[in-house]
Each structure stands twice: as C-alpha cells, then as structure tokens.
Design a protein around this motif. Structure first.
Motif, PDB file in Angstrom:
ATOM      1  N   GLY A 131      72.094  88.825  30.201  1.00  0.00           N
ATOM      2  CA  GLY A 131      71.395  90.093  29.998  1.00  0.00           C
ATOM      3  C   GLY A 131      71.834  91.232  30.915  1.00  0.00           C
ATOM      4  N   HIS A 132      71.211  92.343  30.716  1.00  0.00           N
ATOM      5  CA  HIS A 132      71.524  93.588  31.410  1.00  0.00           C
ATOM      6  C   HIS A 132      71.523  93.414  32.936  1.00  0.00           C
ATOM      7  N   GLY A 133      72.600  93.833  33.553  1.00  0.00           N
ATOM      8  CA  GLY A 133      72.686  93.784  34.998  1.00  0.00           C
ATOM      9  C   GLY A 133      73.229  92.480  35.564  1.00  0.00           C
ATOM     10  N   ALA A 134      73.401  91.452  34.751  1.00  0.00           N
ATOM     11  CA  ALA A 134      73.909  90.172  35.241  1.00  0.00           C
ATOM     12  C   ALA A 134      75.446  90.189  35.231  1.00  0.00           C
ATOM     13  N   ILE A 135      76.048  89.315  35.992  1.00  0.00           N
ATOM     14  CA  ILE A 135      77.501  89.268  36.126  1.00  0.00           C
ATOM     15  C   ILE A 135      78.083  88.334  35.061  1.00  0.00           C
ATOM     16  N   PRO A 136      79.040  88.826  34.236  1.00  0.00           N
ATOM     17  CA  PRO A 136      79.658  87.972  33.219  1.00  0.00           C
ATOM     18  C   PRO A 136      80.677  87.018  33.841  1.00  0.00           C
ATOM     19  N   THR A 137      80.863  85.871  33.184  1.00  0.00           N
ATOM     20  CA  THR A 137      81.867  84.891  33.605  1.00  0.00           C
ATOM     21  C   THR A 137      82.645  84.442  32.379  1.00  0.00           C
ATOM     22  N   ALA A 138      83.848  83.923  32.606  1.00  0.00           N
ATOM     23  CA  ALA A 138      84.668  83.427  31.503  1.00  0.00           C
ATOM     24  C   ALA A 138      85.551  82.291  32.000  1.00  0.00           C
ATOM     25  N   THR A 139      85.884  81.379  31.089  1.00  0.00           N
ATOM     26  CA  THR A 139      86.770  80.262  31.372  1.00  0.00           C
ATOM     27  C   THR A 139      87.767  80.147  30.228  1.00  0.00           C
ATOM     28  N   SER A 198      89.584  80.809  35.360  1.00  0.00           N
ATOM     29  CA  SER A 198      88.211  81.298  35.255  1.00  0.00           C
ATOM     30  C   SER A 198      88.138  82.665  35.916  1.00  0.00           C
ATOM     31  N   ALA A 199      87.124  83.436  35.533  1.00  0.00           N
ATOM     32  CA  ALA A 199      86.939  84.778  36.071  1.00  0.00           C
ATOM     33  C   ALA A 199      85.455  85.088  36.199  1.00  0.00           C
ATOM     34  N   VAL A 200      85.142  85.896  37.199  1.00  0.00           N
ATOM     35  CA  VAL A 200      83.767  86.338  37.430  1.00  0.00           C
ATOM     36  C   VAL A 200      83.803  87.849  37.611  1.00  0.00           C
ATOM     37  N   GLY A 201      82.937  88.543  36.900  1.00  0.00           N
ATOM     38  CA  GLY A 201      82.880  89.996  36.977  1.00  0.00           C
ATOM     39  C   GLY A 201      83.530  90.627  35.751  1.00  0.00           C
ATOM     40  N   GLN A 202      83.029  91.781  35.368  1.00  0.00           N
ATOM     41  CA  GLN A 202      83.460  92.407  34.112  1.00  0.00           C
ATOM     42  C   GLN A 202      84.961  92.684  34.080  1.00  0.00           C
ATOM     43  N   ARG A 203      85.510  93.288  35.122  1.00  0.00           N
ATOM     44  CA  ARG A 203      86.931  93.630  35.121  1.00  0.00           C
ATOM     45  C   ARG A 203      87.804  92.378  35.037  1.00  0.00           C
ATOM     46  N   LYS A 204      87.470  91.349  35.798  1.00  0.00           N
ATOM     47  CA  LYS A 204      88.255  90.109  35.795  1.00  0.00           C
ATOM     48  C   LYS A 204      88.107  89.342  34.478  1.00  0.00           C
ATOM     49  N   VAL A 205      86.917  89.362  33.879  1.00  0.00           N
ATOM     50  CA  VAL A 205      86.697  88.696  32.593  1.00  0.00           C
ATOM     51  C   VAL A 205      87.533  89.368  31.510  1.00  0.00           C
TER      52      VAL A 205
END
Length: 110
Positions: A59-67, A77-84
């Motif tokens: 949700g709004h304001g939370a940090i996105p992650t991706a693998t 893996s990445a953490v944070g909007q720019r890195k994702v």
C-alpha cells in the motif's frame, strides 16, 4: 419371530470382504476395475517457465521489493522503487541473454 426377515450369515455389504487367502486385508478396488495411474490428458505445448519476476508493491507509502530468478542460476533482488524498476529492466534484458532460453529457441527452430 414372525414377520421379521431372516438374518444373513454372510458378510454385510458395507463391510470389506476378505481376500481369497483369508489374510484379512480389505480389497482396494472391485474386481475388473483398473487401478493403474493414467497419464495426464492435458498435453502442453512443450513450453515451460524458466525465469520468474516477483514484485511486491504494498500500500501507499510502503517500500516495494522485487526478485528475479532464472533456472540458469541468475538470482537478483531489489528494494526501493528506483532499484525495483531497474531490476524489471534487467529481467527483461536477461530474456534475450539467458543461455537456457537461447538453447530452447534453437531446438524449436530446427
């Protein structure tokens, strides 16, 4: 007693029957019924996934992650909007560079 049906001395139909040897093990299937496992009737087209991209965007304001994981051994893996967003681009680029994907495409072209 009058009017009462005679009692049967044979096995009750709700009870498992004994095997011919009398070992007492219940029968698993009725006689003449095939019990072999049959192959899956749903045949695929030969394709199978070799790479996965998993993105979590809470949700709004939370940090996105991706693998990004590939069967060739690539695991990022990445953490944070720019890195994702950068990882999504890398994952897309890897589709063209993956040695497993190149081998599969060569086989289907032949």
């Amino acid at each position: 007693m009058e009017g009462q049906p005679a009692r049967s001395t044979g096995p009750n139909s709700a009870e498992p029957t004994r095997t011919p040897a009398g070992s007492g093990a219940p029968k698993v299937a009725a006689e003449g019924v095939l019990s072999a496992v049959r192959p899956d009737p749903q045949q695929g087209d030969g394709r199978a996934p070799i790479a996965w991209l998993h993105i979590t965007a809470p949700g709004h304001g939370a940090i996105p992650t991706a693998t990004s994981i590939c069967q060739c051994g690539r695991n990022r893996s990445a953490v944070g909007q720019r890195k994702v967003l950068a990882l999504i681009e890398e994952h897309t680029a890897h589709r063209g560079d993956c040695p497993l994907r190149a081998v599969k495409e060569d086989r289907t072209a032949a």
